[in-house]
Write an enzyme that holds these catalytic residues in place. Structure first.
Site, PDB file in Angstrom:
ATOM      1  N   ASP A 290       0.878  -1.173   0.000  1.00 23.01           N
ATOM      2  CA  ASP A 290       0.000   0.000   0.000  1.00 23.01           C
ATOM      3  C   ASP A 290       0.919   1.227   0.000  1.00 23.01           C
ATOM      4  O   ASP A 290       2.138   1.122   0.121  1.00 23.01           O
ATOM      5  CB  ASP A 290      -0.980  -0.017   1.177  1.00 23.01           C
ATOM      6  CG  ASP A 290      -2.216   0.836   0.878  1.00 23.01           C
ATOM      7  OD1 ASP A 290      -2.134   1.722  -0.002  1.00 23.01           O
ATOM      8  OD2 ASP A 290      -3.267   0.631   1.504  1.00 23.01           O
TER       9      ASP A 290
HETATM   10  C1  NOJ Z   1      -4.058   3.900  -0.034  1.00 21.13           C
HETATM   11  C2  NOJ Z   1      -5.225   2.982   0.079  1.00 21.13           C
HETATM   12  O1  NOJ Z   1      -5.184   2.288   1.306  1.00 21.13           O
HETATM   13  C3  NOJ Z   1      -5.326   1.972  -1.043  1.00 21.13           C
HETATM   14  O2  NOJ Z   1      -6.556   1.306  -0.942  1.00 21.13           O
HETATM   15  C4  NOJ Z   1      -5.178   2.630  -2.375  1.00 21.13           C
HETATM   16  O3  NOJ Z   1      -5.320   1.695  -3.396  1.00 21.13           O
HETATM   17  C5  NOJ Z   1      -3.826   3.307  -2.425  1.00 21.13           C
HETATM   18  N1  NOJ Z   1      -3.756   4.321  -1.391  1.00 21.13           N
HETATM   19  C6  NOJ Z   1      -3.535   3.950  -3.779  1.00 21.13           C
HETATM   20  O4  NOJ Z   1      -4.324   5.041  -3.973  1.00 21.13           O
END
Ligand code: NOJ
Length: 746
Positions: A290
């Site tokens: 993430d």
């Molecule tokens: C953080 C989020 O937790 C995740 O779900 C997302 O895909 C990513 N950022 C990218 O934007």
């Protein structure tokens, strides 16, 4: 010289898609793996590490459409130091970036473009929690198919979706991104979503990403990013099944979650990323972190610095680094120091290249960069029609006394009141990608279009969503008094659920309940239309308002869908994929809980209960009404004893006893009465949505076998145990018929 000649032949074979070097190659897998090997053989360590580096285009979070490519990015692409971008969109813009990669970098390896297409790209569909409320995996498959169609036309070939986190705590804002509290429903939805996005990986499909692996929804207190401490058994039986289901459905990527789980952050968990995911489940795709979750290993306190974080993450099995630049900065040194083997790096690179081959990017890197298709597809009628259909199917009728709904067509004046009535921003919901409020049909506009001037539609905002001012009450009351019926549109703002949007209360925000109470005093019949991204504790509304329709955040077709349902063109049939508590203090409350040694009993003091609350939630899991009514009878089993080779046939008769044709989700639960460990009081095992004409009945058949009875036993095996099982069939998780059978050793 010979070596160079071979290399040349291999390169030619890659770019002309001709496998010239072996006759034995048969399957696509083998072909791809040979092509991957041939590329990797040419790569320097730095180029390999570059494939594991993902950067967001632009500064911070947010999409970038057509813009100049800064020199830093140009240089990184040319040097082969970026494997993927996220947040760079548009057929033309992705073409610009891809062009640098495939014409100016040494090995010409194409980029993969990721984006959060969560419930639509530009045509915004209902939020995923709403899509789960359809209890129709095929609806989600259709929705994700169309989401992919739009996104792929705009240069995107990878979505960070579906979110398959089980969520038992509605305070957690991200509950809106998933399929709710149940592992079985969640697993079916996960698989459907993967099928819809990925299809057969044509240029109209995109790679899916099951996230957030794992346990993210178990955040303590429902506070986003918080510690997760759940037993291994709960992890296996509740949180992991949807991920396994996504893997079985062929998902090509997973995202490691932000949270720690039982002391180990997911991004550092060899157990999750390698032992379970690859060794047990046989996952062949790649795992992306993430956003900066590798960097956050330092903050979690399991790495002293970013370099150690990179070391831990890559060795755990985390292939691609989103945004922390840990790999690009430190992996080469770690390899030289012998802390990370080049073989480990190679494995990760192979997984990334494999997906790029699967997508066909080596054969046509511009496959997703077709401006004409982009123009034709985005917001096309076909995609909007699909969004409208899913929206209608996702609404849950929570209450309908005196058959107030469907609305009669002969009202002279309808008052549309409330902070969500005329909103075009909020129906988009959170994570609305490129969704634009100017494309949204508000409830007010939807109703006006629907009645086509035959009924007068009056409007008053009454109050804001989350503001203490009651200044608009007088106008709202006058508007109500001046009408035959009130459609009161209440709920949350679209910025109140989603990432980092945990709430400590489930009450309607601001003075909305107060507004409802004032309007109630007018004596006018009131229909409440709710928009929200999580269960709300709407006790007062439930006790006093005649009709309540839960519409979640329905997406761009909100007003059209709501008008059609309120007027009965479509009879609502959604069911709750998550329990609605009476109050935040009841959390955690979910239908598949354990019995305890002292199950709640209001007449018995020393039992598991609250002194000040009923035992039940406000609305149970699986709940949802229809404009018609259904009766259940004749729950019958073809056997009362089964062995592990038998099939158990269960049937139940459902009759439409009301005045409208309608759909019903027939639900089947079991309870394993005695086990080597305690078992949930009910577990959803099957369901079927059926359509019944007025007066019609149908016998619905379900088949179960020993496989459906497995769980993580006392010795941590996934197995069934002989004994008695109850079977329940009904319209929700509470109102059920009951029977039983025995599983016996053969
Ligand atoms: C953080 C989020 O937790 C995740 O779900 C997302 O895909 C990513 N950022 C990218 O934007």
């Amino acid at each position: 010289m010979k070596k160079h000649l071979n290399t040349l032949i291999i390169l030619l074979s890659i770019f002309f898609n001709q496998i010239t070097f072996t006759q034995e190659i048969k399957s696509t897998d083998e072909i791809i793996s040979a092509r991957v090997d041939s590329v990797i053989a040419l790569m320097t360590l730095d180029e390999k590490i570059g494939q594991l580096n993902q950067l967001s285009f632009g500064i911070g979070w947010g999409p970038t459409v057509k813009s100049n490519v800064p020199d830093e990015y140009k240089e990184l692409i040319r040097e082969g130091k970026i494997g993927s971008f996220l947040n760079a969109l548009g057929a033309d813009f992705t073409r610009d970036l891809q062009k640098i990669a495939v014409t100016e970098s040494r090995l010409k390896i194409p980029l993969i473009f990721g984006y959060d297409v969560i419930h639509g790209f530009k045509t915004i569909f209902p939020i995923p929690l709403a899509e789960a409320a359809t209890w129709q995996p095929e609806m989600l498959e259709m929705s994700t198919h169309y989401q992919a169609l739009e996104a792929s036309s705009a240069g995107i070939n990878w979505t960070f979706s579906p979110m398959v986190d089980i969520a038992r705590d509605p305070r957690w804002g991200r509950i809106m991104e998933g399929s709710g509290e149940d592992p079985y429903l969640g697993s079916l939805m996960a698989a459907a979503s993967v099928r819809g996005y990925q299809g057969n990986l044509s240029d109209k499909n995109i790679i899916a990403c099951a996230k957030h692996y794992a346990g993210y929804g178990g955040a303590e207190g429902g506070r986003d990013y918080n510690t997760v401490d759940i037993s291994e058994r709960t992890l296996q039986d509740v949180y992991l099944p949807p991920f396994k289901s996504a893997v079985d459905a062929g998902v090509q990527t997973l995202m490691a979650s932000f949270n720690e789980i039982n002391g180990v952050p997911s991004s550092a968990s060899k157990y999750l990323l390698t032992d379970v995911l690859r060794d047990e489940w046989g996952f062949k795709g790649f795992v992306v972190s993430d956003w900066n979750s590798i960097g956050e290993l330092v903050i979690h306190g399991v790495a002293v610095d970013l370099k150690q974080a990179a070391n831990i993450a890559i060795n755990a099995g985390l292939d691609m680094d989103m945004e922390s630049r840990a790999y690009i900065t430190y992996l080469a040194a770690l390899v030289k120091e012998g802390k990370v083997s080049e073989e480990t790096v190679n494995e990760s690179v192979k997984r990334v290249l494999r997906v790029k081959f699967l997508l066909g990017l080596f054969d046509d890197p511009f496959k997703y960069c077709n401006e004409e298709r982009e123009k034709e597809t985005i917001l096309s009628k076909e995609v909007k029609d699909a969004a409208l259909e899913v929206a209608k199917k996702s609404f849950v009728l929570l209450k309908n006394e005196n058959n107030l709904l469907p609305l009669k067509k002969d009202y002279k004046k309808i008052a549309v009141i409330g902070p969500l009535a005329n909103s075009t921003e909020n129906p988009l919901g959170g994570w609305a990608a490129m969704g634009d409020s100017s494309d949204v049909i508000s409830i007010l506009a939807g109703l006006k279009n629907y009645v086509k001037g035959n009924t007068e539609i009056l409007f008053s905002e009454g109050c804001k969503i989350n503001d203490p001012s009651t200044i608009g009450f007088t106008d709202a009351i006058n508007t109500a008094n001046n009408s035959d019926i009130v459609i009161l549109c209440l709920g949350e703002g679209n910025d109140m659920s989603g990432e980092a949007c945990s709430r400590s209360t489930l009450d309607l925000p601001g003075v909305q309940e107060q507004l409802a109470k004032e309007l109630f005093k007018t004596g006018k019949p009131i229909v409440v239309v709710l928009m929200n991204g999580r269960p709300l504790s709407i006790n007062w509304l439930n006790e006093n308002i005649l009709a309540i329709l839960e519409t979640w955040f329905p997406g761009i077709t909100a007003g059209e869908a709501i008008a059609q349902v309120l007027f009965g063109d479509y009879n609502p049939a959604g069911k709750l994929p998550v329990t609605f508590p009476r109050t935040v203090g009841q959390i955690p409350i979910y239908y598949n809980h354990k019995n305890s040694g002292r199950p709640g009993d209001l007449k018995n003091h020393y039992t598991s209960k609250y002194l000040d609350l009923p035992l039940t939630p406000l609305y149970p899991f699986g709940y949802g009404l229809s404009y018609t009514t259904f009766s259940y009878s004749n729950l019958s089993l073809n056997k009362n004893k089964i062995t592990k080779n038998d099939k158990l046939q269960i049937s139940v008769t459902v009759k439409n006893t009301g005045n409208y044709d309608g759909e019903e989700v027939v639900q089947l639960y079991i309870q394993d009465l005695v086990g080597s460990v305690t078992r949930p009081v009910k577990e959803l095992k099957r369901f079927q949505k059926i359509f019944l004409k007025k007066g019609e009945s149908k016998t619905v058949e379900f088949t179960l076998s020993e496989k459906d009875l497995r769980f993580t036993t006392a010795d941590m095996k996934f197995a069934s145990e002989p004994g008695t099982f109850k079977v329940y069939a009904g319209t929700n998780s509470v109102d059920v018929l009951e029977s039983q059978f025995e599983l016996v050793q053969d």
